[in-house]
Design a protein around this motif. Structure first.
Motif, PDB file in Angstrom:
ATOM      1  N   ARG A   1       4.410  20.139  -2.007  1.00 29.94           N
ATOM      2  CA  ARG A   1       5.389  19.014  -1.569  1.00 29.94           C
ATOM      3  C   ARG A   1       4.752  17.633  -1.505  1.00 29.94           C
ATOM      4  O   ARG A   1       3.356  17.690  -0.897  1.00 29.94           O
ATOM      5  N   LEU A   2       5.233  16.669  -1.893  1.00 26.22           N
ATOM      6  CA  LEU A   2       4.711  15.398  -1.757  1.00 26.22           C
ATOM      7  C   LEU A   2       5.731  14.509  -0.934  1.00 26.22           C
ATOM      8  O   LEU A   2       6.830  14.424  -1.214  1.00 26.22           O
ATOM      9  N   PHE A   3       4.741  13.769  -0.165  1.00 27.31           N
ATOM     10  CA  PHE A   3       5.522  12.825   0.735  1.00 27.31           C
ATOM     11  C   PHE A   3       4.882  11.547   0.714  1.00 27.31           C
ATOM     12  O   PHE A   3       3.806  11.114   1.104  1.00 27.31           O
ATOM     13  N   ALA A   4       5.377  10.495  -0.029  1.00 26.15           N
ATOM     14  CA  ALA A   4       4.859   9.131  -0.517  1.00 26.15           C
ATOM     15  C   ALA A   4       5.744   8.307   0.542  1.00 26.15           C
ATOM     16  O   ALA A   4       6.873   8.181   0.902  1.00 26.15           O
ATOM     17  N   VAL A   5       4.726   7.198   1.059  1.00 31.93           N
ATOM     18  CA  VAL A   5       5.252   6.363   2.178  1.00 31.93           C
ATOM     19  C   VAL A   5       4.712   4.782   1.444  1.00 31.93           C
ATOM     20  O   VAL A   5       3.507   4.716   1.280  1.00 31.93           O
TER      21      VAL A   5
ATOM     22  N   ASP B   1       0.732  -1.168  -0.218  1.00 33.70           N
ATOM     23  CA  ASP B   1       0.002   0.107   0.052  1.00 33.70           C
ATOM     24  C   ASP B   1       0.842   1.243   0.140  1.00 33.70           C
ATOM     25  O   ASP B   1       2.096   1.089   0.535  1.00 33.70           O
ATOM     26  N   ILE B   2       0.299   2.368  -0.545  1.00 30.75           N
ATOM     27  CA  ILE B   2       1.083   3.773  -0.350  1.00 30.75           C
ATOM     28  C   ILE B   2       0.109   4.778  -0.128  1.00 30.75           C
ATOM     29  O   ILE B   2      -1.077   5.000  -0.307  1.00 30.75           O
ATOM     30  N   ARG B   3       0.714   5.442   1.018  1.00 32.46           N
ATOM     31  CA  ARG B   3      -0.079   6.813   1.447  1.00 32.46           C
ATOM     32  C   ARG B   3       0.854   7.796   0.775  1.00 32.46           C
ATOM     33  O   ARG B   3       2.145   7.890   1.270  1.00 32.46           O
TER      34      ARG B   3
ATOM     35  N   VAL C   1       7.812   9.656  -6.123  1.00 29.56           N
ATOM     36  CA  VAL C   1       6.612   9.621  -6.535  1.00 29.56           C
ATOM     37  C   VAL C   1       6.749   9.820  -8.028  1.00 29.56           C
ATOM     38  O   VAL C   1       7.539  10.463  -8.463  1.00 29.56           O
ATOM     39  N   PRO C   2       6.372   8.841  -8.894  1.00 25.61           N
ATOM     40  CA  PRO C   2       6.455   8.831 -10.553  1.00 25.61           C
ATOM     41  C   PRO C   2       5.808  10.140 -10.862  1.00 25.61           C
ATOM     42  O   PRO C   2       4.730  10.803 -10.359  1.00 25.61           O
TER      43      PRO C   2
END
Length: 321
Positions: free
Chosen positions: A225-229, A216-218, A253-254
């Motif tokens: 600003r993007l913060f992907a986990v 999963d991705i949050r 992040v693609p």
């Protein structure tokens, strides 16, 4: 020292750990903060707003703070409790008082002159509707799993048969409690054709094809600003049921996803959004939903710190960070 200046208004309930993180950061920066829960109105909150040819002015007072309505630099709209009324009122009078409070105090809080909203409450409201989310995500080029919203048992059964495996998802996280007052949660779960019966006809239900996912991705977005986990370790379809087994890793992040989520937020007029995706074996991100007021404070400190700082920047500098 520095900072000070106009205050940030944080609209939320007392037990909000996510807001606490941001308030703590603003305090460290010496940015004035006024915390308000509209659910405390009118017993512990007083409003006196004047509206004329010069705009909105007046004061808002809590038990510990007072703020001039035309001096608020930013509004952090989190998770306030519902409006209430005097318990001595009749049921009808109580409903009337609650609606007057919502449109009076709520209307004032949504019209503060010059304030930078994160997010504006009306934009949050518009963005909470799952059908609008799904349609907008698809329009923004994000991969949306086949989804059916229906109260027709026959249509539901046919969809589940055709698209299996299929998940049932609630359309909204509505507060629900049992007879003893204990909060209950309606989780995402697999559904089979045999489980579809006439109870489906009682209200709208959302059914969605389950993504064959490896993780999963949050993705938390604050302004630009993007913060992907990446979230690994969930043994079931709903990772929120297994926090003790989860591991977290920041990921890139693609470009296509970055453009899609920015277009999505712009479509709803949002500054902040918490997106959920499923990652399939081919590395494709499948869009599930966007919570315009989603949580993030449960992540480990090395993940939450940058998000906290980004939110504080938005509130301190009014979107000009």
């Amino acid at each position: 020292m520095a900072a000070a200046g106009p205050p940030v208004l944080v609209v939320t309930r007392l037990d909000d750990a996510t807001a606490d993180e941001v308030i703590g950061e603003l305090n460290r920066r010496r940015v004035p903060v006024v915390r308000l829960d509209p659910g405390d109105f009118p017993t512990a909150v007083t409003v006196a707003a004047t509206l004329d040819g010069t705009g909105v002015a007046g004061t808002l007072t809590t038990e510990t703070r007072a703020v001039d309505l035309d001096s608020v630099r930013s509004v952090y709209w989190r998770r306030p409790t519902p409006y209430g009324a005097d318990l001595a009122m009749s049921e009808q009078t109580s409903r009337w008082a609650v609606e007057e409070a919502r449109h009076g105090l709520g209307g004032v809080l949504a019209a503060l002159p010059g304030a930078h909203y994160l997010n504006h409450p009306w934009r949050n409201r518009d963005a909470e509707y799952k059908p609008a989310q799904l349609a907008t995500a698809a329009r923004c080029g994000l991969a949306v799993p086949p989804t059916l919203i229906t109260n027709d048992p026959g249509q539901a059964r046919a969809f589940v048969t055709t698209h299996r495996p299929v998940l049932y998802k609630p359309l909204r996280e509505t507060e629900y409690a049992d007879a003893d007052g204990r909060s209950l949660t309606v989780w995402l779960d697999d559904v089979t054709p045999a489980q579809i019966d006439d109870r489906v006809s009682h209200t709208a239900h959302l059914f969605q094809q389950r993504v064959s996912k490896t993780a999963d991705i949050r993705l938390t977005v604050v302004g630009d600003r993007l913060f992907a986990v990446r979230i690994d370790g969930s043994p079931g379809v709903d990772w929120r049921r297994h926090y003790d087994r989860l591991t977290y890793a920041p990921i890139d992040v693609p470009p296509g996803i970055a453009k899609g989520v920015r277009d999505y937020l712009n479509a709803f007029g949002l500054i902040f959004g918490a997106f959920d995706f499923g990652l399939d074996p081919d590395g494709e991100w499948h869009w599930y939903e966007c919570n315009p007021n989603g949580q993030w404070a449960w992540f480990p400190e090395h993940i939450t710190s940058p998000i906290t700082a980004a939110l504080a920047d938005e509130l301190q500098y009014g979107g000009n960070a």
